[in-house]
Design a protein around this motif. Sequence first.
Motif, PDB file in Angstrom:
ATOM      1  N   THR A 101       3.882   9.640   5.880  1.00 37.59           N
ATOM      2  CA  THR A 101       4.806   9.759   7.008  1.00 37.59           C
ATOM      3  C   THR A 101       5.720   8.543   7.071  1.00 37.59           C
ATOM      4  OG1 THR A 101       3.262  11.114   8.268  1.00 37.59           O
ATOM      5  CG2 THR A 101       4.961   9.942   9.529  1.00 37.59           C
ATOM      6  N   SER A 102       5.140   7.366   6.913  1.00 37.67           N
ATOM      7  CA  SER A 102       5.916   6.130   6.950  1.00 37.67           C
ATOM      8  C   SER A 102       6.911   6.056   5.787  1.00 37.67           C
ATOM      9  CB  SER A 102       4.966   4.935   6.923  1.00 37.67           C
ATOM     10  OG  SER A 102       5.689   3.736   7.004  1.00 37.67           O
ATOM     11  N   ILE A 103       6.468   6.440   4.605  1.00 36.69           N
ATOM     12  CA  ILE A 103       7.326   6.412   3.418  1.00 36.69           C
ATOM     13  C   ILE A 103       8.530   7.328   3.611  1.00 36.69           C
ATOM     14  CG2 ILE A 103       7.469   7.126   0.982  1.00 36.69           C
ATOM     15  CD1 ILE A 103       4.440   6.203   0.823  1.00 36.69           C
ATOM     16  N   THR A 104       8.277   8.561   4.021  1.00 39.23           N
ATOM     17  CA  THR A 104       9.388   9.504   4.187  1.00 39.23           C
ATOM     18  C   THR A 104      10.347   9.033   5.274  1.00 39.23           C
ATOM     19  OG1 THR A 104       8.055  10.945   5.610  1.00 39.23           O
ATOM     20  CG2 THR A 104       8.152  11.503   3.275  1.00 39.23           C
ATOM     21  N   ARG A 105       9.805   8.450   6.342  1.00 31.96           N
ATOM     22  CA  ARG A 105      10.658   7.940   7.431  1.00 31.96           C
ATOM     23  C   ARG A 105      11.495   6.761   6.947  1.00 31.96           C
ATOM     24  NH1 ARG A 105       9.902   3.760  10.363  1.00 31.96           N
ATOM     25  NH2 ARG A 105       7.691   3.644   9.900  1.00 31.96           N
ATOM     26  N   LYS A 106      10.852   5.790   6.313  1.00 32.88           N
ATOM     27  CA  LYS A 106      11.555   4.590   5.860  1.00 32.88           C
ATOM     28  C   LYS A 106      12.638   4.891   4.829  1.00 32.88           C
ATOM     29  CE  LYS A 106       7.964   1.097   6.632  1.00 32.88           C
ATOM     30  NZ  LYS A 106       7.058   0.132   5.946  1.00 32.88           N
ATOM     31  N   LEU A 107      12.387   5.865   3.966  1.00 25.89           N
ATOM     32  CA  LEU A 107      13.347   6.209   2.918  1.00 25.89           C
ATOM     33  C   LEU A 107      14.330   7.291   3.346  1.00 25.89           C
ATOM     34  CD1 LEU A 107      11.080   6.081  -0.269  1.00 25.89           C
ATOM     35  CD2 LEU A 107      12.507   4.270   0.721  1.00 25.89           C
ATOM     36  N   GLY A 108      14.162   7.809   4.555  1.00 26.18           N
ATOM     37  CA  GLY A 108      15.070   8.834   5.059  1.00 26.18           C
ATOM     38  C   GLY A 108      14.920  10.164   4.361  1.00 26.18           C
ATOM     39  N   ARG A 114       0.829  -1.211   0.000  1.00 23.15           N
ATOM     40  CA  ARG A 114       0.000   0.000   0.000  1.00 23.15           C
ATOM     41  C   ARG A 114       0.861   1.258   0.000  1.00 23.15           C
ATOM     42  NH1 ARG A 114      -4.890   0.673  -2.110  1.00 23.15           N
ATOM     43  NH2 ARG A 114      -6.450   0.951  -0.526  1.00 23.15           N
ATOM     44  N   GLU A 115       1.995   1.239   0.707  1.00 29.14           N
ATOM     45  CA  GLU A 115       2.908   2.382   0.665  1.00 29.14           C
ATOM     46  C   GLU A 115       3.457   2.569  -0.743  1.00 29.14           C
ATOM     47  OE1 GLU A 115       4.468   2.218   5.299  1.00 29.14           O
ATOM     48  OE2 GLU A 115       5.652   1.234   3.737  1.00 29.14           O
ATOM     49  N   LEU A 116       3.749   1.470  -1.429  1.00 23.43           N
ATOM     50  CA  LEU A 116       4.206   1.567  -2.820  1.00 23.43           C
ATOM     51  C   LEU A 116       3.146   2.200  -3.701  1.00 23.43           C
ATOM     52  CD1 LEU A 116       6.065  -1.817  -3.371  1.00 23.43           C
ATOM     53  CD2 LEU A 116       7.050   0.479  -3.590  1.00 23.43           C
ATOM     54  N   GLU A 117       1.879   1.848  -3.473  1.00 26.16           N
ATOM     55  CA  GLU A 117       0.791   2.450  -4.254  1.00 26.16           C
ATOM     56  C   GLU A 117       0.728   3.955  -4.018  1.00 26.16           C
ATOM     57  OE1 GLU A 117      -2.253  -1.365  -4.397  1.00 26.16           O
ATOM     58  OE2 GLU A 117      -2.730   0.327  -3.120  1.00 26.16           O
ATOM     59  N   VAL A 118       0.793   4.353  -2.757  1.00 26.76           N
ATOM     60  CA  VAL A 118       0.752   5.786  -2.424  1.00 26.76           C
ATOM     61  C   VAL A 118       1.977   6.484  -3.014  1.00 26.76           C
ATOM     62  CG1 VAL A 118       0.812   7.474  -0.544  1.00 26.76           C
ATOM     63  CG2 VAL A 118      -0.667   5.456  -0.357  1.00 26.76           C
ATOM     64  N   PHE A 119       3.148   5.900  -2.827  1.00 23.65           N
ATOM     65  CA  PHE A 119       4.395   6.469  -3.338  1.00 23.65           C
ATOM     66  C   PHE A 119       4.339   6.642  -4.851  1.00 23.65           C
ATOM     67  CE2 PHE A 119       9.095   5.784  -4.235  1.00 23.65           C
ATOM     68  CZ  PHE A 119       9.511   7.008  -3.740  1.00 23.65           C
ATOM     69  N   SER A 120       3.768   5.663  -5.541  1.00 18.85           N
ATOM     70  CA  SER A 120       3.755   5.698  -7.003  1.00 18.85           C
ATOM     71  C   SER A 120       2.857   6.792  -7.577  1.00 18.85           C
ATOM     72  CB  SER A 120       3.357   4.336  -7.568  1.00 18.85           C
ATOM     73  OG  SER A 120       1.995   4.076  -7.326  1.00 18.85           O
ATOM     74  N   VAL A 121       1.850   7.250  -6.842  1.00 19.01           N
ATOM     75  CA  VAL A 121       0.957   8.287  -7.363  1.00 19.01           C
ATOM     76  C   VAL A 121       1.373   9.702  -6.939  1.00 19.01           C
ATOM     77  CG1 VAL A 121      -1.012   6.740  -7.631  1.00 19.01           C
ATOM     78  CG2 VAL A 121      -0.740   8.008  -5.495  1.00 19.01           C
ATOM     79  N   LEU A 122       2.370   9.812  -6.100  1.00 16.12           N
ATOM     80  CA  LEU A 122       2.808  11.141  -5.642  1.00 16.12           C
ATOM     81  C   LEU A 122       3.207  12.086  -6.772  1.00 16.12           C
ATOM     82  CD1 LEU A 122       4.869  10.496  -2.398  1.00 16.12           C
ATOM     83  CD2 LEU A 122       2.645  11.599  -2.621  1.00 16.12           C
ATOM     84  N   PRO A 123       3.913  11.626  -7.803  1.00 16.23           N
ATOM     85  CA  PRO A 123       4.331  12.567  -8.847  1.00 16.23           C
ATOM     86  C   PRO A 123       3.178  13.227  -9.594  1.00 16.23           C
ATOM     87  CG  PRO A 123       5.570  10.526  -9.022  1.00 16.23           C
ATOM     88  CD  PRO A 123       4.473  10.300  -8.023  1.00 16.23           C
ATOM     89  N   ASP A 124       1.971  12.688  -9.478  1.00 12.11           N
ATOM     90  CA  ASP A 124       0.833  13.264 -10.182  1.00 12.11           C
ATOM     91  C   ASP A 124       0.377  14.588  -9.584  1.00 12.11           C
ATOM     92  OD1 ASP A 124       0.972  11.082 -11.837  1.00 12.11           O
ATOM     93  OD2 ASP A 124      -0.628   9.999 -10.832  1.00 12.11           O
ATOM     94  N   GLY A 125       0.874  14.924  -8.394  1.00  7.71           N
ATOM     95  CA  GLY A 125       0.608  16.221  -7.803  1.00  7.71           C
ATOM     96  C   GLY A 125      -0.730  16.390  -7.116  1.00  7.71           C
TER      97      GLY A 125
END
Length: 105
Positions: free
Chosen positions: A69-76, A36-47
């Motif tokens: 929040t989790s994505i930014t934390r996990k990826l630093g 699910r984080e990958l799904e959220v991460f993948s749509v971020l560039p769409d703005g």
Amino acid sequence: MHGDIQVGGGVERPIRGGGGRLASVERSALRVLTPRELEVFSVLPDGEGNRELARRLGIAERTVKAHLTSITRKLGLRSRVEAALLAAEWSDDLRAADPKGLDRP
């Protein structure tokens, strides 16, 4: 130049984050994200904003915020902007990792 992001195969790509700082993230870091984080991460560039992302993904807006929040934390990463820029840079890898094809409308 402020710095580079380390991506697969030793290729370096610059990415600007908050405050002009750059993150150094390996593509292999995608493995730490949940599906699910990958799904959220993948749509971020769409703005789209959190509300639009929530509707698109069929989840609550607060769940989108929690995933970001989790994505930014996990990826630093320092911000959603850094995450969106990184997701745009890695869009091909994200498409391959996203069996539902949610990274593009």
